[in-house]
Design a protein around this motif. Structure first.
Motif, short mmCIF file in Angstrom:
data_model
loop_
_atom_site.label_atom_id
_atom_site.label_comp_id
_atom_site.label_asym_id
_atom_site.label_seq_id
_atom_site.Cartn_x
_atom_site.Cartn_y
_atom_site.Cartn_z
N ILE A 1 0.86 -1.19 0.00
CA ILE A 1 0.00 0.00 0.00
C ILE A 1 0.89 1.24 0.00
CG2 ILE A 1 -1.77 1.28 1.30
CD1 ILE A 1 -2.64 -1.52 2.44
N PRO B 1 -2.13 -6.22 -7.49
CA PRO B 1 -3.40 -6.80 -7.02
C PRO B 1 -3.33 -8.32 -6.85
CG PRO B 1 -3.81 -5.24 -8.78
CD PRO B 1 -2.33 -5.41 -8.70
N ARG C 1 -1.69 -9.05 -3.66
CA ARG C 1 -2.57 -8.77 -2.51
C ARG C 1 -3.61 -9.87 -2.32
NH1 ARG C 1 -3.15 -2.88 -4.23
NH2 ARG C 1 -1.36 -1.90 -3.24
N ARG C 2 -3.93 -10.58 -3.41
CA ARG C 2 -4.91 -11.67 -3.27
C ARG C 2 -4.38 -12.81 -2.42
NH1 ARG C 2 -7.49 -11.97 -9.38
NH2 ARG C 2 -7.95 -9.75 -9.49
N LEU D 1 -6.03 -8.92 4.76
CA LEU D 1 -5.81 -7.66 5.48
C LEU D 1 -6.93 -7.41 6.47
CD1 LEU D 1 -4.63 -5.32 2.56
CD2 LEU D 1 -3.26 -6.73 4.05
N LYS E 1 -13.22 -1.25 7.67
CA LYS E 1 -13.45 -0.99 6.23
C LYS E 1 -14.52 -1.92 5.65
CE LYS E 1 -9.00 1.08 5.04
NZ LYS E 1 -9.44 2.45 5.33
N LEU F 1 -18.23 -2.52 3.92
CA LEU F 1 -19.12 -1.74 3.05
C LEU F 1 -20.51 -1.78 3.69
CD1 LEU F 1 -17.86 -3.14 -0.36
CD2 LEU F 1 -17.13 -1.07 0.84
N LEU G 1 -16.52 -10.50 -0.97
CA LEU G 1 -15.83 -9.59 -1.90
C LEU G 1 -14.48 -10.11 -2.44
CD1 LEU G 1 -16.33 -6.86 -3.26
CD2 LEU G 1 -15.16 -5.76 -1.35
N ILE H 1 -13.71 -10.86 -6.41
CA ILE H 1 -12.58 -10.21 -7.08
C ILE H 1 -11.67 -11.26 -7.72
CG2 ILE H 1 -10.42 -8.96 -6.60
CD1 ILE H 1 -12.09 -7.25 -4.60
N GLU I 1 -17.01 -12.89 -14.68
CA GLU I 1 -16.68 -11.54 -14.21
C GLU I 1 -17.44 -10.48 -15.00
OE1 GLU I 1 -12.46 -11.04 -14.12
OE2 GLU I 1 -12.20 -12.44 -12.46
N GLU J 1 -15.43 4.35 -1.25
CA GLU J 1 -15.01 3.42 -0.20
C GLU J 1 -14.89 2.00 -0.74
OE1 GLU J 1 -17.68 3.06 3.12
OE2 GLU J 1 -16.09 3.77 4.44
N GLU J 2 -15.91 1.62 -1.51
CA GLU J 2 -15.93 0.27 -2.09
C GLU J 2 -14.73 0.06 -3.01
OE1 GLU J 2 -19.50 -0.52 -4.28
OE2 GLU J 2 -18.58 -2.24 -5.27
N VAL K 1 -11.53 -0.25 -0.85
CA VAL K 1 -11.45 -1.56 -0.18
C VAL K 1 -11.14 -2.65 -1.21
CG1 VAL K 1 -12.78 -3.30 1.08
CG2 VAL K 1 -12.96 -0.90 1.73
N SER K 2 -11.81 -2.56 -2.36
CA SER K 2 -11.59 -3.59 -3.39
C SER K 2 -10.14 -3.59 -3.85
CB SER K 2 -12.51 -3.32 -4.59
OG SER K 2 -13.85 -3.40 -4.19
N LEU L 1 -7.60 -2.65 -2.10
CA LEU L 1 -6.77 -3.17 -0.99
C LEU L 1 -6.77 -4.68 -0.94
CD1 LEU L 1 -7.71 -0.74 1.92
CD2 LEU L 1 -5.44 -1.09 0.97
N ILE L 2 -7.88 -5.30 -1.35
CA ILE L 2 -7.93 -6.75 -1.24
C ILE L 2 -7.75 -7.46 -2.58
CG2 ILE L 2 -9.22 -6.76 0.92
CD1 ILE L 2 -11.74 -7.21 -0.52
N GLY L 3 -7.14 -6.73 -3.53
CA GLY L 3 -6.67 -7.41 -4.73
C GLY L 3 -7.43 -7.18 -6.03
N ALA L 4 -8.31 -6.16 -6.05
CA ALA L 4 -9.03 -5.91 -7.31
C ALA L 4 -8.11 -5.19 -8.30
CB ALA L 4 -10.26 -5.05 -7.05
N THR L 5 -8.12 -5.66 -9.53
CA THR L 5 -7.33 -4.97 -10.57
C THR L 5 -8.13 -3.75 -11.05
OG1 THR L 5 -8.39 -6.32 -12.25
CG2 THR L 5 -6.29 -7.13 -11.40
N PHE M 1 -10.98 -4.84 -13.20
CA PHE M 1 -12.13 -5.33 -12.44
C PHE M 1 -12.99 -4.16 -11.96
CE2 PHE M 1 -14.25 -6.50 -8.51
CZ PHE M 1 -14.80 -7.74 -8.80
N PRO N 1 -5.00 2.39 -2.60
CA PRO N 1 -3.64 2.28 -3.10
C PRO N 1 -3.61 2.22 -4.62
CG PRO N 1 -4.44 0.15 -2.44
CD PRO N 1 -5.54 1.12 -2.13
N VAL N 2 -2.40 2.35 -5.17
CA VAL N 2 -2.25 2.31 -6.63
C VAL N 2 -2.54 0.91 -7.11
CG1 VAL N 2 -0.70 2.81 -8.52
CG2 VAL N 2 -0.53 4.09 -6.42
#
Lengths: 223, 302
Positions: free
Chosen positions: A51, A75, A78-79, A83, A89, A91, A102, A106, B7, B203-204, B207-208, B210-214, B217, B301-302
Motif C-alpha cells: 500500500i 493486485p 494482494r490476493r 488484510l 473498512k 461496506l 468480496l 474479485i 466476471e 469506499e468500495e 477496499v476492493s 486493498l484486497i486485490g481488485a485490478t 475489475f 492504493p495504486v
C-alpha cells in the motif's frame, strides 16, 4: 516469506515513519508489532501489503520485490494476503455475506464456491447466523470479526492485521486473539500490530517492538 | 474463459443494479441523452426523405420547350424534326396549348379563374423525356434548344432537384457537425454520471483495491454502465424519431405521397438502427472509460 531490508519510509513533509528497518518474517510465523501510537506499526504493515512504497531499502513478499513490482501485478500479490483493518473498512450498503464474499468475487470464484467458503469463514468467526445481516447493526467486535472473515475467506498464506483488538473490550479482544491463534495453528503467517501485546501472551508469538520508526527489540523467530 | 465471462456477467449485473438503483436520476439522464441524439437523427431522416424525393425526380429528367405564342404548325414541325432521332432524347410529346389549358382546369381546380381569362394564356410545348441518367445530355440540349427558332423558353425540370441535392449536401454537413457536437455532449454526460458513481462508491473501490481488485475489475461495471446509458439513450432517440415520422406522415397526408411514391415516408432501417446503437453505445463506453481512467488514478492504493 516477508523481508524488509534497510527500509526507510519518508512522508512528503520529510517526516520519517520508519527508519532503516531490517525485519524478516518466516513462513508460518506469528509476529506482533508493538509500540506506541506513531511508532510506525501501521506503516510497516502498509509496506508489507504494497500500500506504501519504501523511500529507501527493499520489501520482499514471497520473493517479489514490492519496490520494483509492476503496478499491474500488485493486485495479484494482494490476493495472497489477508488484510484486517483497525477501522474494519466494511461496506455498509452490503450485507455481511457480501462483504465477506468480496475477495472471492474479485478473484473470480464461481458462485457455488463463494457460498460455501463465505459460510465456512463466518462459521469460523462465529457469525454464521448473521450472514444476511447489515454490518451497521453489528457491535464493534462483530464488525471486526466480519473483517477477519473477509481476510481469511480466500485462505491466504499471510494475514496482516492492524490493531485488530483496538477499541474492543477485553472479552471481544480475547475472541479475536483466539481466532488468530487458530489461524496460526493451521500454518497461516501472521503479522499483527498492537499496543497491548499482553492480550496475545503466547510463547509462540514473536514480539517486534518499534519506537519512532526504529526497531528497538525483536524476539527470536519461531514458527 | 468461463471465469472472464463470469466476471463480465457480474459487472453487467452490477451496472444494471446501479442504473435501476437511482431510477429517477438515471431516467432523466437517459432522456437527456435520447433527446440530444434524436436531433441529428431526425435531421438525418428528413434529409433522407428529401434526398429520395429529389433523386426520384432527377432519375427521369424532363425538358420542356415552350414555343412562342405566335408559333404556327410549321414552326412546331421544324422543332419536332430536330427532336426526332436526337441522341439525348428517350421520348417526347407535343402538348397543344388547348390541351394544357384543359389539364390546368382539371388539375388545379382553377376552371373558374381560367374561364374568367377570356383567352388561353398558355403556349404550345414539347415535353422531352431524357434517357435514364441522361441529365447532362439533356442540360446540353436545353442550351441548344433555347436558340432554336420558335422556342421561347427551355426549362429543365431537374434543375430544382439538383438545387435541392446541393441543399441536402449542406444539410448533411450540418448533421455531421450537430451529431459530432451532441456526441461530445453524450460523452460529457456519461463522464459526469460515471464520475458521480465513482465518488459515491469511493469506499468500495478503495477496499476492493486493498484486497486485490485490478483496475480492469473496478473499471468494468462502469464501462457497462456507460455503454448501457448510450444504448438506452439511442433506443429513446430511435423511438422519438420513429414516432415523429409517423405523426408527420399522418399530418402531411396527401403531401406525403408527393414526397414518397407510396405515401410512406422513409424511416430508420436496420442499418441505420445498428449504426445508431454502435455509435451511441461506443460514445457511452468512451465517456465512461475516460471518467474511470482519470478518476481511478486518484485512488489509493495504486
Amino acid at each position: 516469506m516477508i523481508t524488509l531490508s534497510g527500509v526507510t519510509k519518508r512522508h512528503p513533509g520529510g517526516q520519517e515513519a520508519v527508519r532503516r528497518l531490517d525485519l524478516s518474517v518466516a513462513r508460518g510465523e506469528f509476529v506482533l508489532l508493538t509500540g506506541h501510537s506513531g511508532a510506525g506499526k501501521s506503516t510497516v504493515l502498509k509496506l508489507m501489503a504494497g500500500i506504501e512504497r519504501p523511500t529507501e531499502g527493499t520489501v520482499t513478499v514471497s520473493g517479489q520485490d514490492l519496490g520494483t513490482i509492476r503496478s499491474g501485478a500488485l493486485p495479484y500479490l494482494r490476493r495472497n494476503l489477508g488484510l484486517v483493518f483497525q477501522d474494519h473498512k466494511l461496506l455498509l450498503d452490503r450485507s455481511v455475506f457480501d462483504n465477506v464474499a468480496l475477495p472471492l468475487r474479485i478473484a473470480g470464484f464461481p458462485g457455488a464456491d463463494i457460498g460455501k467458503r463465505v459460510r465456512a469463514a463466518l462459521d469460523r468467526v462465529g457469525l454464521l447466523d448473521r450472514e444476511r445481516g447489515d454490518p451497521v447493526t453489528l457491535s464493534g467486535g462483530e464488525q471486526q470479526r466480519v473483517c477477519i472473515a473477509r481476510a481469511i475467506v480466500h485462505r491466504p498464506a499471510v494475514v496482516l492485521a492492524d490493531e485488530p483488538t483496538a477499541n474492543l473490550d477485553e472479552a471481544y479482544a480475547l475472541e479475536i486473539v483466539g481466532l488468530f491463534r487458530r489461524l496460526h495453528e493451521v500454518g497461516v503467517t501472521l503479522v499483527v500490530s498492537t499496543h497491548s501485546p499482553t492480550a496475545f501472551g503466547d510463547a509462540r508469538v514473536r514480539e517486534v517492538a518499534l519506537r519512532q520508526g526504529i526497531l528497538v527489540r525483536s524476539g527470536e523467530a519461531r514458527a | 474463459m468461463s471465469r472472464l465471462l463470469r466476471e463480465h456477467g457480474l459487472a453487467f449485473q452490477d451496472a444494471l443494479r446501479r442504473l435501476g438503483g437511482q431510477f429517477v436520476a438515471a431516467f432523466l439522464n437517459l432522456l437527456v441523452i435520447g433527446i440530444a441524439l434524436s436531433l441529428p437523427l431526425a435531421m438525418y431522416v428528413v434529409l433522407g426523405n428529401v434526398s429520395d424525393f429529389s433523386r426520384q425526380a432527377a432519375a427521369e429528367p424532363q425538358l420542356t420547350l415552350f414555343l412562342r405564342p405566335d408559333a404556327d404548325a410549321t414552326v412546331a414541325r421544324n422543332i419536332e424534326s430536330r427532336l426526332k432521332g436526337h441522341a439525348a432524347i428517350g421520348r417526347y410529346q407535343f402538348v397543344a396549348k388547348a390541351v394544357a389549358l384543359e389539364d390546368l382546369k382539371k388539375a388545379a381546380g382553377l376552371s373558374g379563374i381560367v374561364e374568367e381569362l377570356g383567352r388561353n394564356p398558355l403556349p404550345d410545348a414539347y415535353v422531352v423525356t431524357g434517357r435514364p441518367d441522361g441529365a447532362e445530355a439533356l442540360e446540353a440540349l436545353r442550351s441548344e434548344a433555347a436558340t432554336w427558332p420558335g422556342v421561347d423558353h427551355a426549362q429543365l425540370d431537374t434543375l430544382w432537384a439538383r438545387q435541392v441535392e446541393a441543399v441536402i449536401r449542406g444539410g448533411r454537413t450540418v448533421v455531421v457537425i450537430l451529431g459530432s457536437l451532441l456526441g461530445v455532449a453524450l460523452v460529457a454526460i456519461t463522464f459526469n454520471t460515471i464520475r458521480l458513481q465513482i465518488l459515491g462508491r469511493r469506499e468500495e473501490i478503495e477496499v476492493s483495491k486493498l484486497i486485490g481488485a485490478t483496475n480492469a475489475f473496478i473499471r468494468r461495471p462502469f464501462l457497462y454502465l456507460g455503454t448501457l446509458q448510450g444504448l438506452i439513450g439511442a433506443c429513446i432517440a430511435w423511438g422519438l424519431v420513429m414516432f415523429a415520422v409517423g405523426v408527420l406522415e399522418r399530418e402531411l397526408g396527401v403531401a406525403a405521397s408527393l414526397i414518397a411514391q407510396d405515401g410512406v415516408l422513409r424511416r430508420l432501417d436496420i442499418r441505420d438502427t445498428i449504426a445508431l446503437a454502435v455509435l451511441a453505445g461506443g460514445l457511452g463506453w468512451f465517456g465512461a472509460w475516460l471518467s474511470v481512467t482519470l478518476h481511478l488514478r486518484r485512488f489509493e492504493p495504486v
